[in-house]
Write an enzyme that holds these catalytic residues in place. Structure first.
Site, PDB file in Angstrom:
ATOM      1  N   ASP A 129      12.579  24.377  78.717  1.00 31.95           N
ATOM      2  CA  ASP A 129      14.015  25.040  78.033  1.00 31.95           C
ATOM      3  C   ASP A 129      13.630  26.013  77.060  1.00 31.95           C
ATOM      4  OD1 ASP A 129      16.783  24.668  76.960  1.00 31.95           O
ATOM      5  OD2 ASP A 129      16.919  23.226  78.442  1.00 31.95           O
ATOM      6  N   HIS A 162      19.555  25.358  72.807  1.00 27.93           N
ATOM      7  CA  HIS A 162      20.075  24.469  74.033  1.00 27.93           C
ATOM      8  C   HIS A 162      18.894  23.133  74.327  1.00 27.93           C
ATOM      9  CE1 HIS A 162      20.258  24.091  78.445  1.00 27.93           C
ATOM     10  NE2 HIS A 162      21.419  24.273  78.240  1.00 27.93           N
ATOM     11  N   SER A 380      23.969  21.358  82.085  1.00 26.24           N
ATOM     12  CA  SER A 380      22.631  21.093  81.537  1.00 26.24           C
ATOM     13  C   SER A 380      22.725  19.693  80.905  1.00 26.24           C
ATOM     14  CB  SER A 380      22.599  22.183  80.532  1.00 26.24           C
ATOM     15  OG  SER A 380      22.401  23.491  80.861  1.00 26.24           O
TER      16      SER A 380
END
Length: 564
Positions: A129, A162, A380
């Site tokens: 990520d 994120h 996600s």
């Protein structure tokens, strides 16, 4: 079988004169240098590299586990290289992005496992990520390895935000919200699991395919060192070719076959009606691969009860473009999910209202200058819930294979849904739009993640749990699930009472009376939307259906505010 298929393709010439071993989106009628990933029929050797280097190409990285390598070369030279019988496929180094109150984890029934010390201890989860903030105290003790795969940037922290959020859903310890004066503790699914931080997305949430493949390659290499049993991929890109040729899909298959469960986000294009397809056929790669566990997003309605939960309208739907695989495999909480956040990330700067002030979860009246937690929405977040669940199953029984974990999660998933649901979405500056979702197999897969039920299941398998094909029968105008043939040879779903398709996908009112998976129609005459017709059928299988070379857009935006 796949190798034989690729060899057979090497003797075919496309109608436009381009070799079928060159991706449709790679223009070889130019002299400019392009970044590409070349797949070979065997692990690349120095001789393979020298052949391209003699043509002026430059080697950037080799991916031994996926029999591929990352190069820069002249586009015209690549057209000549395609004639090499040892080359399987050439494609661009494509860009990709992240798919982006504490009700997510409780809704999955994961906390019940913690009382039995099933908390992910000893299990390594590779988070590929935007990095993980090492200063986040909920995660600091969980991170056992970090590496960046972004060219020219060795930092492994999280400037975007994120990756830290995803890692918190998987393995957050709740350190910053535990103790005297705290009203709510934000814990991840497997709060004792180990995190392997493999950074591939930059400060804007963007990255390249080569970086992701390199990270997957590293996870495979480190599997024994850190007991890596799960890879989380809350990112993706559009589909350009069959999964059998796609280098990103081949990389996740290599991990799966090495004994690592791969969980992928379905994508956030469920509202995309650009082609009149009502959000169908929008699953992103690598979620279009039959091996991986592809996850769509549910809304928890702000309660711990599951009975009032509905599908998020932005959750991408199947079947997959080109191959027509049944995806997603299951759904999990993915809307307005509270999780960890790093210091001074792009998310905090751009969306300060999403930060959760300390006064919201403790008796303190003060709000920290840098929030420890914030809310995000998207598939996600849903994928991260399933990755944490997989870690719990593996801790309870380390002998479980990726196929058996996938099968148990799908079979035990809750299959009770409404017939349809509608949400009014009112984005700032845009007129409100009503989106209606149909609860078919291409929207919710095999059902809603239920960790307790999966942990209690003891069914075994000896075959692969490949996602089945959806096949349209023009004679009766129905769609059927196919579990036999080249793709699913030896697959688990096709036979037996334990793993029959009805047990995994369900055959009740949601799917339509008379529609029995495997032997009956997906959208038959007695289906969900009334006699003789369905809303979804025309969008997917009608004259305006999208069966081209691309699914959705090239990039996926992350849902920040979510739905009510």
């Amino acid at each position: 079988m796949k190798l034989s298929l690729l060899l057979a393709l090497s003797f075919v010439v496309a109608a436009d004169g381009k070799s079928p071993k060159i991706a449709s989106d790679l223009n070889t009628e130019q002299d400019q240098t392009v970044d590409v990933i070349i797949q070979y029929h065997q692990t690349p050797t120095p001789d393979h590299n020298q052949r391209l280097q003699r043509r002026g190409g430059v080697l950037h990285a080799e991916f031994s586990f996926t029999r591929s390598a990352h190069y820069s070369a002249s586009a015209r030279q690549l057209a000549d290289l395609a004639n090499d019988p040892e080359v399987a496929f050439i494609s661009p180094n494509r860009p990709l992005t992240a798919h982006a109150f504490e009700y997510g984890v409780p809704v999955t029934n994961a906390p019940g496992a913690w009382s039995s010390s099933i908390n992910g201890a000893g299990i390594g989860v590779a988070v590929i990520d935007s990095g993980i903030d090492p200063k986040q105290q909920d995660l600091a003790s969980r991170i056992v390895y970090s590496k960046s795969f972004i060219p020219g940037d060795s930092a492994t922290g999280d400037a975007f935000g994120h990756g830290t959020h995803v890692a918190g859903i998987i393995a957050g310890s709740g350190f910053n919200s535990t103790g005297t004066g705290y009203l709510t503790t934000f814990k991840g699914m497997a709060p004792a699991a180990q995190l392997i931080n493999l950074r591939v997305l930059d400060s804007t949430g963007s990255g390249t395919e080569a970086s992701v493949i390199a990270a997957i390659n590293q996870a495979i290499a480190l599997k024994k060192t850190y007991n890596i049993r799960v890879i989380n991929l809350s990112l993706g890109r559009a589909v350009y070719e069959s999964y059998a040729l796609d280098p990103l899909c081949q990389a996740v298959e290599a991990a799966w076959k090495a004994g690592i469960i791969v969980v992928a986000a379905a994508g956030n294009s469920g509202r995309d009606n650009s082609f009149g397809n009502a959000g169908y056929v929008t699953i992103m790669a690598p979620g279009n691969d039959p091996y991986v566990i592809t996850v769509g997003a549910m809304k928890t309605a702000g309660t711990i009860m599951r009975s009032d939960d509905t599908i998020a309208s932005y959750s991408s739907k199947g079947p997959t473009a080109i191959d027509h695989l049944v995806k997603p495999d299951l759904v999990a909480p993915g809307n307005r999910i509270a999780s960890t956040e790093g210091e001074s990330t792009k998310f905090l700067k751009d969306h300060p209202d999403n930060a959760i002030p300390q006064s919201a979860y403790s008796t303190s009246s003060k709000s920290k200058a840098s929030a420890d937690y914030l809310t995000l929405s998207g598939t996600s977040m849903a994928a991260a819930h399933v990755s944490g669940a997989a870690a719990l199953l593996i801790q309870k029984d380390p002998t479980l294979t990726p196929d058996l974990v996938k099968a148990r999660l799908m079979k035990t998933a809750t299959k009770s849904f409404p017939t349809y649901s509608t949400v009014n979405v009112c984005d700032p500056g845009v007129a409100c739009v009503a989106y209606t979702s149909q609860y078919d197999v291409f929207t919710v897969g095999a059902g809603y993640l239920d960790v307790n039920a999966a942990l209690a299941n003891i069914d075994g398998i000896t075959s692969a749990s490949l996602s089945p094909l959806a096949v349209y029968n023009s004679a009766d105008k129905n769609v059927y699930l196919r579990f036999s043939g080249l793709l699913a040879k030896g697959a688990v779903w096709g036979s037996g009472a334990v793993w029959g398709s009805g047990a995994v996908w369900g055959s009740g009112a949601v799917w339509g009376s008379g529609a029995v998976w495997g032997s009956g129609a997906v959208w038959g005459s007695g289906a969900v939307w009334g006699s003789g017709t369905t809303q979804g059928f025309g969008a997917v299988w009608g004259s305006g259906a999208v069966w081209g070379s691309k699914s959705g857009s090239d990039s996926e935006s992350i849902r920040v505010n979510g739905e009510n």
